[in-house]
Design an enzyme around this catalytic site. Sequence first.
Site, PDB file in Angstrom:
ATOM      1  N   GLY A   1      83.706 -38.505   3.478  1.00 24.23           N
ATOM      2  CA  GLY A   1      83.187 -37.193   3.132  1.00 24.23           C
ATOM      3  C   GLY A   1      82.911 -36.367   4.371  1.00 24.23           C
ATOM      4  O   GLY A   1      82.758 -36.895   5.481  1.00 24.23           O
TER       5      GLY A   1
ATOM      6  N   ASP B   1      69.051 -28.880  -1.196  1.00 28.35           N
ATOM      7  CA  ASP B   1      70.499 -28.805  -1.356  1.00 28.35           C
ATOM      8  C   ASP B   1      70.962 -29.643  -2.540  1.00 28.35           C
ATOM      9  O   ASP B   1      71.877 -30.460  -2.435  1.00 28.35           O
ATOM     10  CB  ASP B   1      71.200 -29.218  -0.061  1.00 28.35           C
ATOM     11  CG  ASP B   1      72.636 -28.699   0.005  1.00 28.35           C
ATOM     12  OD1 ASP B   1      72.996 -27.851  -0.843  1.00 28.35           O
ATOM     13  OD2 ASP B   1      73.388 -29.137   0.881  1.00 28.35           O
TER      14      ASP B   1
ATOM     15  N   LYS C   1      76.662 -41.609   8.091  1.00 26.20           N
ATOM     16  CA  LYS C   1      76.745 -40.160   8.251  1.00 26.20           C
ATOM     17  C   LYS C   1      76.472 -39.842   9.715  1.00 26.20           C
ATOM     18  O   LYS C   1      75.364 -40.044  10.210  1.00 26.20           O
ATOM     19  CB  LYS C   1      75.714 -39.506   7.335  1.00 26.20           C
ATOM     20  CG  LYS C   1      75.637 -38.025   7.512  1.00 26.20           C
ATOM     21  CD  LYS C   1      74.759 -37.411   6.458  1.00 26.20           C
ATOM     22  CE  LYS C   1      75.586 -36.996   5.278  1.00 26.20           C
ATOM     23  NZ  LYS C   1      74.896 -36.130   4.346  1.00 26.20           N
TER      24      LYS C   1
ATOM     25  N   VAL D   1      81.060 -38.312   7.140  1.00 24.25           N
ATOM     26  CA  VAL D   1      80.571 -39.563   6.569  1.00 24.25           C
ATOM     27  C   VAL D   1      81.705 -40.583   6.591  1.00 24.25           C
ATOM     28  O   VAL D   1      82.812 -40.294   6.152  1.00 24.25           O
ATOM     29  CB  VAL D   1      80.096 -39.355   5.118  1.00 24.25           C
ATOM     30  CG1 VAL D   1      79.444 -40.624   4.598  1.00 24.25           C
ATOM     31  CG2 VAL D   1      79.152 -38.188   5.028  1.00 24.25           C
TER      32      VAL D   1
ATOM     33  N   GLY E   1      78.029 -30.285   5.770  1.00 26.95           N
ATOM     34  CA  GLY E   1      77.501 -29.345   6.735  1.00 26.95           C
ATOM     35  C   GLY E   1      76.978 -30.017   7.998  1.00 26.95           C
ATOM     36  O   GLY E   1      76.915 -29.406   9.053  1.00 26.95           O
TER      37      GLY E   1
END
Length: 925
Positions: free
Chosen positions: A603, A720, A624, A610, A606
């Site tokens: 992934g 978020d 991450k 990841v 922002g």
Amino acid sequence: MVISSRRLASIRPTWNLSLLLILVMMMIRVHGQSSTSGFISIDCGNSGTYNDSITGIQYHSDDGFVEGGLSYKISAKLMADAPSEQSKTLRSFPDGSRNCYTLPSIIGKKYLLRAVFNYGNYDGLNRTLDGSPFLFGLHIGVNFWDTMNLTDGNPTLTEWKEVLTVATDNAMSVCLINLGSGTPFVSALELRPLLDAMYPFVNTSVSVSHFRRVRFGKGNEYITRYPMDPYDRFWEQWQYNSYPLINLNTSSQVEILPGNDYFNVPMAIFQEAMTLDPSYTSMWLTMEKNNVDSKSVRLLPIFHFAEINGSNPNRRFDIYNAGDLLHRGFSPSLLQANSLYDSGQFLYNGDAFYTLNKTRGSDLPPLINAFEIYSLIRMENFTAASEDVSYMKQVKKHYNLTRIKWNGDPCSPREYSWEGLTCDYSKSNQNPRIVEVNLSTSGLKGGLTISFMNMVSLENLDLSHNNLTGGIPDYPIKSIKVLNLSYNQLDGPIPNSILQRYQAGLLDLRLEGNPVCSKIKDTYCSNKKNTKSTMVIAVIVPVVMVSLLAVMCTLWALRWKGRSGDNEDYAMYEEETPLHIDIRRFTYAELKHITNNFHSIVGKGGFGTVYHGTMENGDEVAVKVLMETSIAESTDFLPEVQTLSKVHHKNLVTLQGYCQNTKCLALVYDFMPRGNLQQLLREGDDYSLNWEQRLHIALDSAQGLEYLHESCTPSIVHRDIKTANILLDKNLVGIIADFGLSRAFNDAHTHISTVAAGTLGYLDPEYHATFQLTIKTDVYSFGIVLLEIITGQPPVLMGPQTYHLPNWVRQKIAKGSIQDIVDKRLLDQYDSSSLQSVVELAMNCVGSAAMDRPTMTEVVSRLKVLLPTVLSEKQYASASSRCTNSMDAETRRQFRLLISERNEESSFHSGYTGGMPELNLLSGR
Ligand SMILES: *[C@@H]1O[C@H](CO)[C@@H](O)[C@H](O)[C@H]1NC(C)=O
Ligand SMILES: *[C@@H]1O[C@H](CO)[C@@H](O)[C@H](O)[C@H]1NC(C)=O
Ligand SMILES: *[C@@H]1O[C@H](CO)[C@@H](O)[C@H](O)[C@H]1NC(C)=O
Ligand SMILES: *[C@@H]1O[C@H](CO)[C@@H](O)[C@H](O)[C@H]1NC(C)=O
Ligand SMILES: *[C@@H]1O[C@H](CO)[C@@H](O)[C@H](O)[C@H]1NC(C)=O
Ligand SMILES: *[C@@H]1O[C@H](CO)[C@@H](O)[C@H](O)[C@H]1NC(C)=O
Ligand SMILES: *[C@@H]1O[C@H](CO)[C@@H](O)[C@H](O)[C@H]1NC(C)=O
């Protein structure tokens, strides 16, 4: 009330499929018809291989599939009347509380597994008739499947249990559990592969146990199975055929539309049906089962219909379960298969009792072709970590251990874990791990096997008082902290790797009572227990300290030699004052290793990238990484990690560790194999979440947020919330990720702050007007998530016109009906009253004034009302008929009698309790 608006799924795919698909389907069907490939058929207690004279299926002996038990033949008296070859022999398990068969399977594949039981008085004890309870348990893998109750049974009965399940490994175990009420036995085991699309409600966390499977019409076999059913399901013939019941049959083809491959009921079954004399309106079907309390199980009924009455008749009826409406106004299609089931809704209901009532406008009474009911099995228990299992199996083989209890899974379920093992069950969402092995005084001979050294969670190994010979293998120890080898015949040298660990205080080693100790006077060779190690150190510190330090320096030097590139990393690691954080701190080099040099990206967000990683113990993690050095200076990072490390909730992703130094800033989380909700809602065309799964995920994430808002002090505002940040574990449990991370990077880094403050489409309008951050900001974003769950649409709809999702929903509802907003992939399989409530809730959450939005606590309680759909446990008086899965010769004879008499109705109302279904009729005149 929920029931009245519940809908059943009617499978009527449209015709707009390509010819190619039709051809493929036909080929599968033709192929499936004749093939037993993938069948595993075991005649327990038999010694040879043969082809069954009726089905042609090849049966094998149970050699190699099971370890314990004794084989028997049924009593000589009953042998002549044995209903099948498989019922003549059996394997019985007088020893051990759990005995397991292990059958090869393909991981991820769906199977039907059947166990067949034919007591046949094999032990001469008339055990079914002696008046005392005779029952034993069945496990499928490590989960409870069913209880086999043979109390008061006819010894000639053949009974069976079936389960539909998904293999989670390349072997599937079936275990017989001794409950102290009779010796478990089994006559045959049959494993049949199903197509993946079949029985769509069966998955890795839900299996179903067969309750009844019935076909209607005249039929002339008591059981229909292979080869007519290529999946070898057992279809019982419904036995009541007398007036006013009428059997129908047709020789015309009954179409099974391409794409309708959920059940693949054989066409011959659809070509027969049962209906009523047209002057009657109501058909009652009682599907009770012998020795099963239907109140204790949750049942899922599946109805199979096809209109086979000549010209296109007007036939329409309502379907009820014990008085509750399941489906209104169903009309079977002419010469076309319809299967009606309630996608994954398992009902609690007092009785397995169904009514088909003709509707007012219908010309003809109800009709039915076939019927299945299953009960729910939750596959909630985890097997031990598979590498632990394989190392323990190597150990068992290496030392030729024949322990009765070493059968099935080593750790699970807990009460059947292997003797001498201690497992760690502390991570409830992970497979248990073996942490302790005690094989003291077990007659072990030969060398010490390295299988133990390979086990990454094993901490305590006791092999004392055996006859182990040779030396300790020079092999790196992964995790063992206590190694007791005292009182063996070890004479080989002790490897340096072991000695160094011992001297560094990392290993508690005991070797006294071994020949090797005749030359060594070290503490590990004295019979003084090492448990006083702290005292020893305290007393001898001045003396030992120097040498210990020397050893440690050497170790460190060795460890870091030739890794100058990582020196910086290491220095950084040591120099900062570590905060009090319980989680692991990683070095850059470790992360590099875990992620296989940052090989696989799962992934991008922002904050960075990841990566997928695998820890030393095999656990999968998501790493991450935030590479920017400017971020590394963030003073907020460590306090933030500290906060997050204290946040533990089943719906929040678990932080495993972190890395902070000049080379990297990273967080290490549990890896979520099913990806995120956004992907599941929008990307897969072939797979879609059903309504209940969607509600569960909504509730999961609401609970995670509620925890952040209400149980943490100070409250944590996620900032978020979006579908991409709701991850799904392997059981589709919703887990919120990225929580609080946004707070780690506050306004000092403006370029990040904009990202951190939210994602387009999810932004709370009030926050943007006032910059007042409150927990209601998250509630707004959660409302958008709910709307996405309902509609399957993105938060911002692009098209000729751009819409914000809440406005799109408002407009659709204003123009048409609430049904128009629902994700088409739900195929209308949802409960409209719960839809209404969820839409209302979502719209409340996205209210423009923060004050008017509900709190997450309120959201959780409103969602909880909609789940689980536990229906009223009404009790209905029933002419309780009983049915076993039985097919004994005697019953069949009785039935033939009954059918040939077929004059008075009373014969089946009163006289018959021998294990057959009962049908009640109600006159509508
Ligand atoms: C038994 O069945 C198998 C296939 O299921 C077949 O290959 C074999 O030839 C059969 N054996 C006999 C003796 O019929
Ligand atoms: C079992 O039942 C048969 C016939 O009912 C009887 O002859 C026999 O003695 C019984 N056996 C035992 C052990 O009770
Ligand atoms: C799971 O294991 C627990 C503890 O061993 C046991 O009590 C429970 O019945 C098991 N659940 C199932 C579905 O088998
Ligand atoms: C087993 O069956 C007997 C006879 O039908 C019944 O009395 C008993 O309650 C059943 N036991 C269980 C545990 O279901
Ligand atoms: C079905 O019809 C019968 C006869 O008309 C009626 O007595 C019964 O209440 C109906 N069942 C349900 C569940 O409506
Ligand atoms: C293993 O044990 C069994 C029974 O205890 C014995 O018959 C067999 O010979 C042993 N095998 C080896 C390789 O020691
Ligand atoms: C070890 O083996 C010897 C003979 O080989 C035997 O006398 C002794 O009892 C064994 N010891 C243990 C602890 O099994």
